[in-house]
Design a protein around this motif. Structure first.
Motif, short mmCIF file in Angstrom:
data_model
loop_
_atom_site.label_atom_id
_atom_site.label_comp_id
_atom_site.label_asym_id
_atom_site.label_seq_id
_atom_site.Cartn_x
_atom_site.Cartn_y
_atom_site.Cartn_z
N GLN A 105 -0.19 -16.32 -3.66
CA GLN A 105 -0.82 -17.22 -2.69
C GLN A 105 -0.24 -18.63 -2.78
O GLN A 105 -0.17 -19.33 -1.76
CB GLN A 105 -2.33 -17.26 -2.94
N ALA A 106 0.15 -19.04 -3.98
CA ALA A 106 0.72 -20.38 -4.15
C ALA A 106 2.07 -20.49 -3.46
O ALA A 106 2.46 -21.57 -2.99
CB ALA A 106 0.86 -20.70 -5.64
N VAL A 107 2.80 -19.37 -3.36
CA VAL A 107 4.13 -19.37 -2.75
C VAL A 107 4.07 -19.12 -1.25
O VAL A 107 4.82 -19.71 -0.48
CB VAL A 107 5.03 -18.32 -3.44
N CYS A 108 3.17 -18.23 -0.83
CA CYS A 108 3.09 -17.82 0.58
C CYS A 108 1.70 -18.09 1.14
O CYS A 108 0.72 -17.49 0.70
CB CYS A 108 3.44 -16.33 0.71
N SER A 109 1.62 -18.98 2.12
CA SER A 109 0.32 -19.38 2.69
C SER A 109 -0.29 -18.30 3.58
O SER A 109 -1.46 -18.40 3.96
CB SER A 109 0.49 -20.67 3.50
N LYS A 110 0.48 -17.28 3.93
CA LYS A 110 -0.03 -16.23 4.80
C LYS A 110 -0.86 -15.17 4.07
O LYS A 110 -1.47 -14.33 4.70
CB LYS A 110 1.14 -15.52 5.51
N ILE A 111 -0.88 -15.23 2.75
CA ILE A 111 -1.59 -14.20 1.98
C ILE A 111 -3.05 -14.59 1.80
O ILE A 111 -3.38 -15.70 1.41
CB ILE A 111 -0.93 -13.99 0.61
N GLU A 112 -3.93 -13.63 2.11
CA GLU A 112 -5.37 -13.79 1.91
C GLU A 112 -5.85 -12.62 1.07
O GLU A 112 -5.32 -11.51 1.18
CB GLU A 112 -6.09 -13.83 3.26
N VAL A 113 -6.87 -12.85 0.24
CA VAL A 113 -7.30 -11.83 -0.72
C VAL A 113 -8.73 -11.39 -0.46
O VAL A 113 -9.62 -12.21 -0.25
CB VAL A 113 -7.17 -12.36 -2.17
N ILE A 114 -8.93 -10.07 -0.46
CA ILE A 114 -10.27 -9.47 -0.41
C ILE A 114 -10.64 -9.07 -1.84
O ILE A 114 -9.88 -8.41 -2.52
CB ILE A 114 -10.28 -8.21 0.48
N ASP A 115 -11.83 -9.45 -2.27
CA ASP A 115 -12.28 -9.15 -3.64
C ASP A 115 -12.90 -7.76 -3.69
O ASP A 115 -13.88 -7.49 -2.98
CB ASP A 115 -13.29 -10.21 -4.09
N ILE A 116 -12.34 -6.87 -4.51
CA ILE A 116 -12.93 -5.55 -4.69
C ILE A 116 -13.57 -5.41 -6.08
O ILE A 116 -13.98 -4.32 -6.49
CB ILE A 116 -11.89 -4.42 -4.44
N GLY A 117 -13.69 -6.53 -6.81
CA GLY A 117 -14.29 -6.50 -8.14
C GLY A 117 -15.74 -6.04 -8.12
O GLY A 117 -16.17 -5.30 -9.00
N ASN A 118 -16.49 -6.47 -7.09
CA ASN A 118 -17.89 -6.06 -7.00
C ASN A 118 -18.04 -4.57 -6.75
O ASN A 118 -18.99 -3.94 -7.21
CB ASN A 118 -18.60 -6.85 -5.89
N VAL A 119 -17.09 -4.00 -5.99
CA VAL A 119 -17.11 -2.55 -5.75
C VAL A 119 -16.91 -1.82 -7.07
O VAL A 119 -17.65 -0.88 -7.40
CB VAL A 119 -16.02 -2.15 -4.74
N LEU A 120 -15.91 -2.24 -7.85
CA LEU A 120 -15.65 -1.59 -9.13
C LEU A 120 -16.82 -1.78 -10.10
O LEU A 120 -17.18 -0.86 -10.84
CB LEU A 120 -14.36 -2.15 -9.74
N GLY A 121 -17.42 -2.97 -10.06
CA GLY A 121 -18.58 -3.22 -10.91
C GLY A 121 -19.74 -2.31 -10.56
O GLY A 121 -20.43 -1.78 -11.45
N GLU A 122 -19.97 -2.11 -9.27
CA GLU A 122 -21.06 -1.24 -8.83
C GLU A 122 -20.78 0.22 -9.19
O GLU A 122 -21.70 0.97 -9.54
CB GLU A 122 -21.27 -1.38 -7.32
N VAL A 123 -19.53 0.63 -9.12
CA VAL A 123 -19.16 2.00 -9.54
C VAL A 123 -19.47 2.19 -11.02
O VAL A 123 -20.01 3.24 -11.42
CB VAL A 123 -17.67 2.28 -9.27
N ILE A 124 -19.15 1.20 -11.84
CA ILE A 124 -19.44 1.30 -13.27
C ILE A 124 -20.94 1.39 -13.51
O ILE A 124 -21.41 2.22 -14.30
CB ILE A 124 -18.84 0.08 -14.02
N ARG A 125 -21.71 0.57 -12.79
CA ARG A 125 -23.18 0.62 -12.95
C ARG A 125 -23.72 2.00 -12.59
O ARG A 125 -24.52 2.58 -13.33
CB ARG A 125 -23.83 -0.45 -12.06
N ARG A 126 -23.26 2.53 -11.44
CA ARG A 126 -23.74 3.84 -11.00
C ARG A 126 -23.28 4.94 -11.96
O ARG A 126 -24.03 5.89 -12.23
CB ARG A 126 -23.24 4.12 -9.58
N SER A 127 -22.06 4.83 -12.44
CA SER A 127 -21.55 5.83 -13.38
C SER A 127 -22.37 5.84 -14.66
O SER A 127 -22.71 6.90 -15.20
CB SER A 127 -20.08 5.53 -13.69
N HIS A 128 -22.70 4.65 -15.16
CA HIS A 128 -23.46 4.56 -16.42
C HIS A 128 -24.85 5.18 -16.27
O HIS A 128 -25.32 5.87 -17.19
CB HIS A 128 -23.58 3.09 -16.84
#
Length: 317
Positions: A280-303
């Protein structure tokens, strides 16, 4: 948030930021592990906290020095196994060697299967991964996830659906693109690639109507971005108003960043299965979607033994 004890989230060195996001979703700190390398490159791991009878999740992704990350993951799994962890789950957002998934020429290895076997033999009980490159290797894993719900939520939130067309940059991604188009209720188009030789596209033939619309290219990964940039150029020539691209894994190797900067793409939207701050620092056209919450919810459900199939269709809040 997880209540009570018995869950530990560890992070390798490939993507500690994602591990922090996952741990925050669970209301837990990232558990402590010491990872060092000696002068000849051997990885040394010490699990600082007790994991006896714990449900352990180890987050490491296939980026940077992929072989080092993979070995690091296997050693961490083994360390937890011999420390009497009750269950060990590897959280690997980008599975290493996922593109080497079939025997496409004589004497070629199926390296994705080899890697799956390595992780299993190290002592891993389950694997959580995101958007595997080919559907046939889902059989290697327990919880293959999809970034499609996150992409659909982004499109609904940022675009006027009445003027959108979803485009697959090649025939191989047609199923993914049609699934997104159907769920959004929008039009679909695809490119047919003709190659002079391997890794060299001679021309791309567009199938579908795109003129006057906002085109959104969708794919599972962007490596050198050659196909995406060529597709964007062809879409611009076909008369679209704007071109965007949404991919799950933004590998962005070689000259990819300069190619994206100079391309017809308005934005390249990627998930954070790989670290993207430097890109992102090099290319201004890049935008990021956060999938951390999805992975966190999968871990919660798995547990807790809950179903994770709901997450194939919607994003957790």
């Amino acid at each position: 948030m997880l209540r009570g004890s018995g869950v530990k989230v560890f992070s390798g060195t490939s993507h500690p930021e994602l591990a922090e996001i996952i741990a925050r979703r669970l209301g837990l700190p990232v558990s402590r592990a010491e990872i060092t390398r000696n002068a000849i490159g051997e990885t040394n791991v010490r699990i600082v906290e007790s994991v006896r009878e714990d449900d352990v999740y180890i987050v490491n992704t296939g980026c940077g020095a992929v072989n080092t990350s993979l070995m690091e993951l296997c050693i961490m799994i083994h360390a937890c196994k011999i420390a009497s962890a009750k269950r060990i789950t590897a959280v690997i957002p980008l599975f290493p060697y996922a593109r080497q998934d079939k025997k496409d020429k004589s004497r070629a290895p199926i390296t994705a299967k080899l890697v799956a076997n390595m992780i299993q033999r190290a002592g891993c009980d389950h694997v959580i991964t995101m958007d595997l490159h080919a559907s046939q290797i889902q059989g290697f894993f327990d919880v293959p996830l999809y970034a499609e719900p996150s992409a659909i939520l982004y499109i609904r939130s940022n675009f006027n659906l009445a003027n959108v067309v979803i485009v697959s940059p090649d025939a191989g991604g047609a199923k993914r693109a049609t699934s997104i188009a159907d769920r959004l209720g929008v039009d679909f188009a695809l490119f047919h690639k003709e190659r002079k030789k391997a890794n060299e596209v001679s021309r791309m033939v567009l199938v579908g109507h795109v003129k006057g619309k906002t085109a959104i290219l969708v794919d599972d990964m962007a490596d050198t971005c050659g196909t995406l940039c060529l597709a964007a150029s062809n879409l611009a020539e076909a008369g679209v108003e704007k071109v965007y691209a949404i991919v799950t894994h933004g590998i962005l190797s070689g000259t990819a960043l300069s190619a994206v900067t100079n391309s017809a793409l308005e934005k390249l939207i990627v998930s954070n299965t790989l670290p993207q701050e430097g890109n992102q620092a090099v290319c201004s056209k890049i935008e990021v979607i956060d999938i951390g919450n999805v992975l966190g919810e999968v871990i919660r459900r798995s547990h807790y033994g809950e179903s994770v199939s709901k997450l194939f269709h919607e994003v957790p809040y």
